[in-house]
Design an enzyme around this catalytic site. Structure first.
Site, PDB file in Angstrom:
ATOM      1  N   LYS A  11       0.185 -49.688  35.811  1.00  0.00           N
ATOM      2  CA  LYS A  11      -0.255 -48.291  35.911  1.00  0.00           C
ATOM      3  C   LYS A  11      -1.654 -48.073  35.323  1.00  0.00           C
ATOM      4  O   LYS A  11      -2.165 -48.920  34.568  1.00  0.00           O
ATOM      5  CB  LYS A  11       0.784 -47.393  35.214  1.00  0.00           C
ATOM      6  N   TYR A  51       6.527 -41.481  44.973  1.00  0.00           N
ATOM      7  CA  TYR A  51       7.507 -41.005  43.992  1.00  0.00           C
ATOM      8  C   TYR A  51       8.313 -39.811  44.528  1.00  0.00           C
ATOM      9  O   TYR A  51       8.838 -39.018  43.732  1.00  0.00           O
ATOM     10  CB  TYR A  51       6.814 -40.629  42.685  1.00  0.00           C
ATOM     11  N   ASN A 114       3.457 -45.320  30.818  1.00  0.00           N
ATOM     12  CA  ASN A 114       4.329 -46.412  30.364  1.00  0.00           C
ATOM     13  C   ASN A 114       3.982 -47.759  31.000  1.00  0.00           C
ATOM     14  O   ASN A 114       4.810 -48.665  31.073  1.00  0.00           O
ATOM     15  CB  ASN A 114       5.809 -46.049  30.530  1.00  0.00           C
ATOM     16  N   HIS A 117       5.612 -50.081  36.483  1.00  0.00           N
ATOM     17  CA  HIS A 117       6.761 -49.617  37.263  1.00  0.00           C
ATOM     18  C   HIS A 117       7.397 -50.837  37.918  1.00  0.00           C
ATOM     19  O   HIS A 117       6.692 -51.772  38.291  1.00  0.00           O
ATOM     20  CB  HIS A 117       6.303 -48.639  38.350  1.00  0.00           C
ATOM     21  N   GLU A 128       9.524 -50.233  48.776  1.00  0.00           N
ATOM     22  CA  GLU A 128       8.284 -50.104  47.997  1.00  0.00           C
ATOM     23  C   GLU A 128       7.279 -51.197  48.373  1.00  0.00           C
ATOM     24  O   GLU A 128       6.076 -50.943  48.444  1.00  0.00           O
ATOM     25  CB  GLU A 128       8.606 -50.107  46.500  1.00  0.00           C
TER      26      GLU A 128
END
Ligand code: CMP
Length: 140
Positions: A11, A51, A114, A117, A128
Site C-alpha cells: 500500500k 474495494y 496497514n 493487502h 483480484e
C-alpha cells in the site's frame, strides 16, 4: 498441500517509506514466489471498484482516498497454501492486534495505513489477480 496463487498489494504508506523491497523479502522468506509484479498509482474509481465489497462500511471513503493517494505494488504470489501463508505473514488487519514478526506489526501505521493487502479466499484471489493482471504479465 496445494500450490495456490494469491494477490497482494503493497500500500501507499509502505511505498512512500521505500519499504517495497523489505516487504517483498518477508513474503519471499515466508515461502512465497513473486510471479507477477508492477507499480501502479490507482485512481479513486479503481480503488472504489477494487474495494466495492466494503462500499457500505464507514471506512470506505478513507480507505479509497488513501489507496489512491500514492503508488502501490500489485503482485501475484505463488506457493504451497499461498493464501493462508500470505495472510499469516501479513498479520491481523489492525496492526495493534498483529503478531510479532508479521509485516503489519513490523511496518503498519494504522488500520487504514496497514502497508499490505492480501486475498482471503481462492475466489477472491482469482478475481483480484484478473482485475490487475493480464495472462502475459504472470510468469512462473
Ligand atoms: P485490507 O486487507 O486492504 O482490506 C480492507 C481494508 O480496509 C483493510 O485492509 C484496512 O486497511 C481498511 N480498514 C480501515 N478501517 C477498517 C476497519 N475498521 N475494519 C476493517 N478494515 C478497515
Amino acid at each position: 498441500m496445494a500450490v495456490e496463487r494469491t494477490f497482494s498489494m503493497i500500500k501507499p504508506d509502505a511505498t512512500h517509506r521505500n519499504l517495497t523491497g523489505a516487504i517483498t523479502k518477508m513474503l519471499e522468506d515466508a515461502g512465497l514466489r513473486v510471479i507477477g509484479s508492477k507499480r501502479v498509482w490507482m485512481g479513486l474509481r479503481d480503488a472504489e471498484d477494487f474495494y466495492a465489497i466494503h462500499r457500505e462500511r464507514p471506512f470506505f471513503a478513507e480507505l479509497t482516498e488513501f489507496m489512491s493517494s500514492g503508488p502501490t505494488i500489485v503482485q501475484v504470489l505463488k506457493g504451497e497454501n499461498a493464501i493462508a501463508r500470505n495472510r499469516y505473514i501479513m498479520g491481523a488487519t489492525n496492526p495493534a492486534e498483529a503478531a510479532k514478526g508479521t509485516i503489519r506489526r513490523t511496518f503498519a501505521l494504522s488500520i487504514t495505513k496497514n502497508s499490505i493487502h492480501g486475498s482471503d479466499t481462492p475466489e477472491t484471489a482469482e478475481s483480484e489477480i484478473s482485475y490487475w493482471f493480464s495472462k502475459t504479465e504472470i510468469v512462473g
